[in-house]
Write a protein that holds these residues in place. Structure first.
Motif, short mmCIF file in Angstrom:
data_model
loop_
_atom_site.label_atom_id
_atom_site.label_comp_id
_atom_site.label_asym_id
_atom_site.label_seq_id
_atom_site.Cartn_x
_atom_site.Cartn_y
_atom_site.Cartn_z
N SER A 126 0.88 -1.12 0.08
CA SER A 126 0.16 -0.11 0.00
C SER A 126 0.85 1.25 -0.14
CB SER A 126 -1.07 -0.09 1.21
OG SER A 126 -0.14 0.06 2.57
N VAL A 127 0.15 2.29 -0.22
CA VAL A 127 1.00 3.58 -0.26
C VAL A 127 1.50 4.03 1.41
CG1 VAL A 127 0.62 6.03 -0.35
CG2 VAL A 127 -0.59 4.65 -1.87
N ALA A 128 0.75 3.44 2.35
CA ALA A 128 1.28 3.78 3.69
C ALA A 128 2.74 2.86 3.94
CB ALA A 128 0.12 3.30 4.62
N ASP A 129 2.37 1.47 3.19
CA ASP A 129 3.63 0.72 3.35
C ASP A 129 5.02 1.55 2.74
OD1 ASP A 129 2.15 -1.38 4.66
OD2 ASP A 129 1.67 -2.37 2.73
N ALA A 130 4.64 1.93 1.58
CA ALA A 130 5.67 2.54 0.80
C ALA A 130 6.20 3.47 1.72
CB ALA A 130 5.05 2.97 -0.56
N THR A 139 16.22 -1.04 8.88
CA THR A 139 15.32 -2.15 9.16
C THR A 139 13.90 -2.02 8.65
OG1 THR A 139 14.50 -1.29 11.38
CG2 THR A 139 16.57 -2.53 11.37
N SER A 140 13.54 -0.77 7.91
CA SER A 140 12.22 -0.75 7.41
C SER A 140 11.69 -1.86 6.51
CB SER A 140 12.18 0.47 6.55
OG SER A 140 12.89 0.86 5.60
N VAL A 141 12.56 -2.35 5.45
CA VAL A 141 12.29 -3.44 4.66
C VAL A 141 12.29 -4.62 5.26
CG1 VAL A 141 13.29 -4.84 2.75
CG2 VAL A 141 13.76 -2.14 2.75
N THR A 142 12.98 -4.90 6.31
CA THR A 142 12.95 -6.36 7.31
C THR A 142 11.62 -6.21 7.76
OG1 THR A 142 15.49 -6.45 7.31
CG2 THR A 142 13.90 -7.83 9.00
N ALA A 143 11.08 -5.00 8.48
CA ALA A 143 10.00 -5.04 8.97
C ALA A 143 8.61 -5.12 8.16
CB ALA A 143 9.92 -3.48 9.63
N PHE A 144 8.85 -4.69 7.13
CA PHE A 144 7.46 -4.97 6.06
C PHE A 144 7.70 -6.29 5.64
CE2 PHE A 144 6.65 -5.50 1.24
CZ PHE A 144 5.41 -5.23 1.44
#
Length: 236
Positions: A126-130, A139-144
């Motif tokens: 989603s836009v919020a995820d992006a 760590t943002s990618v790992t968290a996603f």
């Protein structure tokens, strides 16, 4: 008192004006470099995540993908690692190494199962995820990926890990010993079952490697050979 030369004043004004124009030109160039659309940004981010996932799976889902990589190699948990050192001194080193190898081979066998779910998570982003990923830290990618895929991947990995660890007789003994150690607080409760422990570590290793690949793309998007990645990440 030294008289002021009108030509010197004019020259300084021209130099100041030139510097200002040069600075404005630089700002304009930066603005043009960053003038990609939301669609470009979204496409670039998805391309980066999908590429990172594919590379990570390729690196881990092969012989020695875990065992040969000290960053993700799965050791025995907690106090059992210390106990393993004692067993080695007592001549049981081969059996201990056999268990550790089996644990890592199980992770290597399970990881290829993740490709479909990882790609689906990227497509459904989603836009919020992006925004979280772009504004987050390392760590943002790992968290996603962990948030979107950990639970379903745990279900896919567990049967594969169980099948692989059953091949090693020591696996059943591990569970018995770890259960007792857990009762004394020497091993975390979630680590007292070898199948669950290896599955968790396999997922940790997967998300870690995806994050490592994403860092590389941000650092050198040109090296990816992807036009959209160059456009978006090259301008950031």
């Amino acid at each position: 008192m030294r008289s002021i030369d009108p030509s010197d004043v004019l020259r300084r004004q021209c130099m100041s004006r030139g510097a200002a124009l040069a600075l404005l030109g630089l700002w304009a160039a930066q603005a043009r470099a960053l003038s990609f659309s939301d669609a470009d940004a979204s496409a670039g981010l998805k391309a980066a995540l999908e590429r990172g996932a594919e590379v990570a799976v390729g690196l881990l889902g092969k012989t020695d993908g875990f065992l040969g990589n000290p960053k993700v190699r799965i050791p025995l948990p907690g106090a059992l690692e210390s106990g393993a050192k004692l067993l080695k001194k007592l001549g049981q080193g081969e059996r201990v190494e056999g268990l550790v190898t089996a644990m890592n081979r199980a992770a290597e066998s399970a990881v290829p199962e993740s490709v479909t779910l990882l790609k689906q998570a990227v497509r459904d982003m989603s836009v919020a995820d992006a925004k979280k990923i772009l504004s987050g830290g390392d760590t943002s990618v790992t968290a996603f990926f962990a948030d979107k895929t950990r639970t379903p991947l745990n279900g896919r990995f567990l049967p594969i890990v169980s099948r692989e660890t059953e091949k090693v007789d020591l696996a059943a003994k591990y569970n018995a010993v770890a259960a007792k150690a857990s009762g004394f607080g020497l091993v975390k409760k979630e680590d007292a079952n070898i199948e669950q422990y290896v599955t968790g570590k396999a997922l940790d290793g997967l998300y870690f490697m995806i994050g490592e690949e994403e860092k590389k793309i941000r650092k050198d998007p040109v090296a990816t050979g992807s036009a959209i990645l160059k456009k978006v990440f090259g301008g950031l």
